[in-house]
Design an enzyme around this catalytic site. Structure first.
Site, PDB file in Angstrom:
ATOM      1  CG  ASN A 184       0.690  12.161   4.142  1.00  0.00           C
ATOM      2  OD1 ASN A 184       1.802  11.644   4.243  1.00  0.00           O
ATOM      3  ND2 ASN A 184      -0.396  11.650   4.723  1.00  0.00           N
ATOM      4  CE  LYS A 208      -1.975   9.249   2.392  1.00  0.00           C
ATOM      5  NZ  LYS A 208      -3.319   8.717   2.370  1.00  0.00           N
ATOM      6  CG  HIS A 234      -2.757  10.876   8.222  1.00  0.00           C
ATOM      7  ND1 HIS A 234      -3.385   9.726   7.793  1.00  0.00           N
ATOM      8  CD2 HIS A 234      -2.821  11.747   7.187  1.00  0.00           C
ATOM      9  CE1 HIS A 234      -3.802   9.905   6.545  1.00  0.00           C
ATOM     10  NE2 HIS A 234      -3.471  11.129   6.157  1.00  0.00           N
ATOM     11  CD  GLU A 237      -3.359   6.838   5.426  1.00  0.00           C
ATOM     12  OE1 GLU A 237      -2.128   7.047   5.444  1.00  0.00           O
ATOM     13  OE2 GLU A 237      -4.088   7.155   4.462  1.00  0.00           O
ATOM     14  CD  GLU A 266      -6.054  14.623   5.887  1.00  0.00           C
ATOM     15  OE1 GLU A 266      -5.658  14.920   4.765  1.00  0.00           O
ATOM     16  OE2 GLU A 266      -5.563  13.695   6.556  1.00  0.00           O
ATOM     17  N   GLY A 289      -8.142   9.037   0.095  1.00  0.00           N
ATOM     18  CA  GLY A 289      -7.708   7.971  -0.810  1.00  0.00           C
ATOM     19  C   GLY A 289      -8.856   7.245  -1.497  1.00  0.00           C
ATOM     20  CB  SER A 325     -10.334  12.633  -2.895  1.00  0.00           C
ATOM     21  OG  SER A 325     -10.262  11.303  -2.417  1.00  0.00           O
TER      22      SER A 325
END
Ligand code: PEP
Length: 253
Positions: free
Chosen positions: A11, A13, A99, A101, A170, A176, A216
């Site tokens: 991904n 992003k 996702h 985010e 996730e 991250g 991560s």
């Protein structure tokens, strides 16, 4: 012994100019051709604006390419959005859905994700459905029920459609942050996901779906994660922006 697909998905992003993205895609392609000897499927999810160019560039390669998001409606007055038929018209047949985010910053809900999954499948796009709990939810022992609620977005799909989906677990606290869920924590949740899928569909479906771990993932922890019984691959953020790291993760199956 199951026959689930092994997948390394990157991904990107909101990173990389088009020229940088072309360079990264080319490096991944070359390394995949010369070094990747296992049967891992590679997927990349670049920013929208790069999709058409990179899809052309990667024609004939082993690398699949997908969008980071999809709109839940067929067409219409939805400024700034991109529809399923627009994606297929440029040869895109994968998309991320939900996702964390997007759930956090763009108000995506389990209901909007459900609609996105339906429209993606209708247009022959494989949804990679992202689920996972926040740190507070884990600390208050709600992680299993949160993930179960998120999986309910899949309820109502036909057996044929659900078998086309990919799930990415996730945990939000691991994305991250440099903190990875332990392989035991990840595998425990992947098994729980299969229990819920068995309830919603059946055992055969639950055992056949590829479930990726994300949060991560790096070359030095991939092998341990991939050795777990129910982890079929990874959705990779940071480490997918470096071709060497991405390929080394894919070589860890
Ligand atoms: C992600 O964005 O899906 C992700 C897992 O990011 P990272 O690998 O950087 O934690």
């Amino acid at each position: 012994m199951t026959n689930r697909k092994k997948i390394a998905a990157g991904n990107w992003k909101m990173h990389k100019t088009f020229a940088e993205g072309q360079g990264l895609a080319q490096e991944i392609r070359t390394m995949a051709d010369t070094e990747l000897m296992n049967d891992a499927q590679l997927l990349i999810f670049p920013p929208y604006i790069h999709l058409q160019g990179l899809a052309k560039q990667l024609e004939g390669s082993k690398i699949g390419i997908g969008a980071q998001n999809i709109n839940q409606f067929e067409q219409g007055a939805y400024t700034g959005e991109v529809s399923a038929s627009m994606l297929t018209s440029i040869g895109i047949h994968y998309t991320l859905v939900g996702h964390s985010e997007r759930r956090q910053y763009y108000n995506e809900t389990n209901d909007s994700c459900a609609a996105k999954i339906v429209i993606a499948l209708k247009h022959t796009i494989v949804p990679v459905y992202c689920i996972g709990e926040t740190l507070t939810e884990r600390e208050t022992n709600q992680h299993f029920s949160i993930v179960e609620d998120q999986l309910h977005a899949l309820k109502g799909l036909s057996n044929e459609d659900i078998s086309k989906c990919i799930i990415a677990y996730e945990p939000v606290w691991a994305i991250g942050t440099g903190v990875t869920a332990s392989s035991d924590q990840a595998n425990e949740m992947h098994k729980h996901i299969r229990v819920v899928l068995t309830r919603l569909f059946d055992e055969h479906i639950a055992q056949g779906i590829s479930i990726l771990y994300g949060g991560s993932v790096k070359p030095d922890n991939a092998k341990e994660l991939f050795s777990q019984s129910d982890i079929d691959g990874a959705l990779i953020g940071g480490a997918a922006l470096a071709s060497r790291d991405f390929i080394n993760i894919a070589k860890s199956f």
